[in-house]
Design a protein around this motif. Structure first.
Motif, short mmCIF file in Angstrom:
data_model
loop_
_atom_site.label_atom_id
_atom_site.label_comp_id
_atom_site.label_asym_id
_atom_site.label_seq_id
_atom_site.Cartn_x
_atom_site.Cartn_y
_atom_site.Cartn_z
N ASP A 141 0.79 -1.23 0.00
CA ASP A 141 0.00 0.00 0.00
C ASP A 141 0.83 1.28 0.00
OD1 ASP A 141 -2.21 -1.65 0.10
OD2 ASP A 141 -2.51 -1.42 2.27
N GLU A 142 2.08 1.21 0.49
CA GLU A 142 2.83 2.45 0.70
C GLU A 142 4.21 2.49 0.06
OE1 GLU A 142 2.89 3.52 4.85
OE2 GLU A 142 0.85 2.75 5.18
N ALA A 143 4.75 1.34 -0.37
CA ALA A 143 6.12 1.33 -0.90
C ALA A 143 6.24 2.10 -2.20
CB ALA A 143 6.60 -0.10 -1.08
N GLY A 144 5.20 2.03 -3.04
CA GLY A 144 5.27 2.67 -4.35
C GLY A 144 6.09 1.84 -5.32
N SER A 145 6.13 2.28 -6.56
CA SER A 145 6.80 1.52 -7.62
C SER A 145 8.28 1.33 -7.37
CB SER A 145 6.60 2.23 -8.97
OG SER A 145 5.23 2.26 -9.30
N ALA A 205 13.09 -7.94 -13.81
CA ALA A 205 11.99 -7.91 -14.78
C ALA A 205 11.29 -6.56 -14.88
CB ALA A 205 10.96 -8.98 -14.42
N GLY A 206 11.72 -5.58 -14.08
CA GLY A 206 11.10 -4.27 -14.15
C GLY A 206 9.69 -4.23 -13.60
N ILE A 207 9.44 -5.00 -12.56
CA ILE A 207 8.11 -5.06 -11.94
C ILE A 207 8.05 -4.07 -10.79
CG2 ILE A 207 6.54 -6.56 -10.64
CD1 ILE A 207 7.80 -8.90 -12.22
N SER A 208 6.93 -3.39 -10.64
CA SER A 208 6.75 -2.44 -9.56
C SER A 208 7.06 -3.09 -8.23
CB SER A 208 5.31 -1.92 -9.58
OG SER A 208 5.09 -1.01 -8.52
N LEU A 209 7.84 -2.42 -7.40
CA LEU A 209 8.31 -3.05 -6.17
C LEU A 209 7.21 -3.23 -5.13
CD1 LEU A 209 11.85 -1.48 -5.67
CD2 LEU A 209 11.12 -3.41 -7.08
N ASN A 210 6.10 -2.53 -5.28
CA ASN A 210 5.01 -2.78 -4.33
C ASN A 210 4.30 -4.11 -4.59
OD1 ASN A 210 3.59 -2.11 -6.64
ND2 ASN A 210 2.69 -0.23 -5.81
N ARG A 211 4.73 -4.82 -5.61
CA ARG A 211 4.21 -6.17 -5.89
C ARG A 211 5.16 -7.26 -5.40
NH1 ARG A 211 2.78 -7.16 -11.92
NH2 ARG A 211 1.95 -9.06 -10.91
N VAL A 212 6.20 -6.87 -4.69
CA VAL A 212 7.28 -7.81 -4.37
C VAL A 212 6.78 -9.07 -3.67
CG1 VAL A 212 7.81 -6.63 -2.18
CG2 VAL A 212 9.55 -8.04 -3.29
N HIS A 213 5.81 -8.93 -2.79
CA HIS A 213 5.40 -10.11 -2.01
C HIS A 213 4.50 -11.06 -2.80
CE1 HIS A 213 7.45 -8.39 1.34
NE2 HIS A 213 6.74 -7.28 1.27
N PRO A 239 -2.80 -12.23 -8.70
CA PRO A 239 -2.45 -12.59 -7.33
C PRO A 239 -3.39 -13.67 -6.80
CG PRO A 239 -2.54 -10.21 -7.57
CD PRO A 239 -3.11 -10.79 -8.83
N SER A 240 -2.85 -14.59 -6.02
CA SER A 240 -3.67 -15.66 -5.46
C SER A 240 -4.60 -15.12 -4.38
CB SER A 240 -2.77 -16.75 -4.86
OG SER A 240 -2.11 -16.26 -3.70
N GLN A 241 -5.66 -15.85 -4.12
CA GLN A 241 -6.58 -15.45 -3.07
C GLN A 241 -5.89 -15.49 -1.71
OE1 GLN A 241 -9.71 -14.20 -3.66
NE2 GLN A 241 -9.50 -13.60 -1.50
N THR A 242 -4.97 -16.44 -1.55
CA THR A 242 -4.22 -16.53 -0.30
C THR A 242 -3.42 -15.25 -0.05
OG1 THR A 242 -4.00 -18.94 -0.50
CG2 THR A 242 -2.43 -17.81 0.95
N TYR A 243 -2.79 -14.73 -1.11
CA TYR A 243 -2.03 -13.49 -0.99
C TYR A 243 -2.95 -12.32 -0.65
CZ TYR A 243 0.56 -9.34 -2.49
OH TYR A 243 1.15 -8.10 -2.55
#
Length: 298
Positions: A141-145, A205-213, A239-243
């Motif tokens: 929610d807060e890390a940003g890209s 891969a150039g993925i937004s870092l707020n998706r890291v988990h 994203p999985s439902q578990t995530y």
């Protein structure tokens, strides 16, 4: 000044994220098996204490690493170099890899700080499961890209309070070193936590870092031939439902932590307080028993 072609830049160790051009080496990522502290539900990130044997590999962790080794042998993906964190569980994991895959000690190379886990400041040594979910929510929610937001609270014991961006600096240096020292090797990186390899995957891969988990590694998890295309494929899945459920619980936990900053305390401090209270109760019971005996003797 002009820019170097990608191949020359890589040869000079100037790794540029995302890595759309092939890297000089093939990379496998392995998260260390479960540590003793993790099985006790304790989250330890202070870099000064990573080598402590109380954070060593557990029996479960040993089996997780051996299972990863069996996969490497069966798939013909044996590494030529193993680079590992100096965290106790990573040292143990690397030693098992060396034994199982017959890799010489000269190819088992310690990494002194570039693979350190992201430090969580005032939440260090807290209950792992609940606090980790709060950190996942914080980052999402807060890390940003670029991972510059979402900073844990400070700690007065010297544990850094880091954002994802702080860990990015170390991982960037790590890849530059590896691409400078080696060429044509298969490098197995043994991380002490699940966020480090996930974060490096996002960078490649150039993925937004707020998706890291979404890319988080489980204890003992191995991913082979990590590159731009393989990571993009994983990230393309919803994203999985578990995530998503984890994020929802984490948001609740994070709100509680912020509203009641004294609610969460060091697990070791809590154990000490519980032990002290138990001793006080035992002493009080002993005093009452002695007083009762004296009364009967009169």
């Amino acid at each position: 000044l002009g820019t170097f072609p990608a191949t020359i830049a890589n040869a000079r160790g100037l790794v540029r994220f995302p890595c759309k051009e092939p890297l000089l080496n093939t990379y496998h990522f392995l998260r260390s098996g479960s540590s003793l502290l993790e099985l006790e539900d304790v989250w330890s990130t202070n870099p000064l204490f990573l080598t402590n044997r109380e954070a060593a590999l557990s029996e479960l962790g040993e089996e997780q690493v051996r299972e990863a080794c069996r996969f490497l042998m069966s798939s013909g993906s044996t590494p030529t170099v193993v680079r590992y964190s100096l965290a106790a569980a990573s040292i143990d994991s690397a030693n098992i890899v060396g034994e199982e895959l017959n890799i010489g000690h000269d190819r088992l190379v310690p990494e002194f700080n570039y693979m350190d886990p992201r430090a969580i400041g005032g939440w260090d040594f807290a209950a792992l499961n609940a606090t980790e979910e709060a950190v996942w929510a914080l980052d999402a929610d807060e890390a940003g890209s670029y991972g510059k937001g979402g900073k844990p609270p400070p700690n007065d014991d010297g544990t850094p309070a880091e954002t994802l961006a702080d860990a990015v600096v170390r991982l960037t240096n790590l890849m530059s070193v590896l691409e400078t020292l080696y060429s044509g090797d298969t490098v197995l990186l043994v991380f002490p936590d699940g966020t480090g390899p996930a974060l490096l995957s996002c960078l490649i891969a150039g993925i937004s870092l707020n998706r890291v988990h979404e890319l988080q590694f489980r204890p003992g998890e191995l991913r082979c031939d990590v590159d731009y295309d393989s990571i993009k494929l994983i990230a393309s899945r919803p994203p999985s439902q578990t995530y998503l459920d984890t994020l929802q619980r984490g948001r609740v936990e994070l709100k509680q932590l912020r509203e009641n900053p004294d609610m969460l305390r060091n697990v070791k401090d809590l154990e000490y307080e519980e032990e002290r209270e138990r001793e006080e109760k035992e002493q009080e019971a002993k005093r009452k028993e002695e007083a009762k005996v004296k009364e009967l003797e009169r």
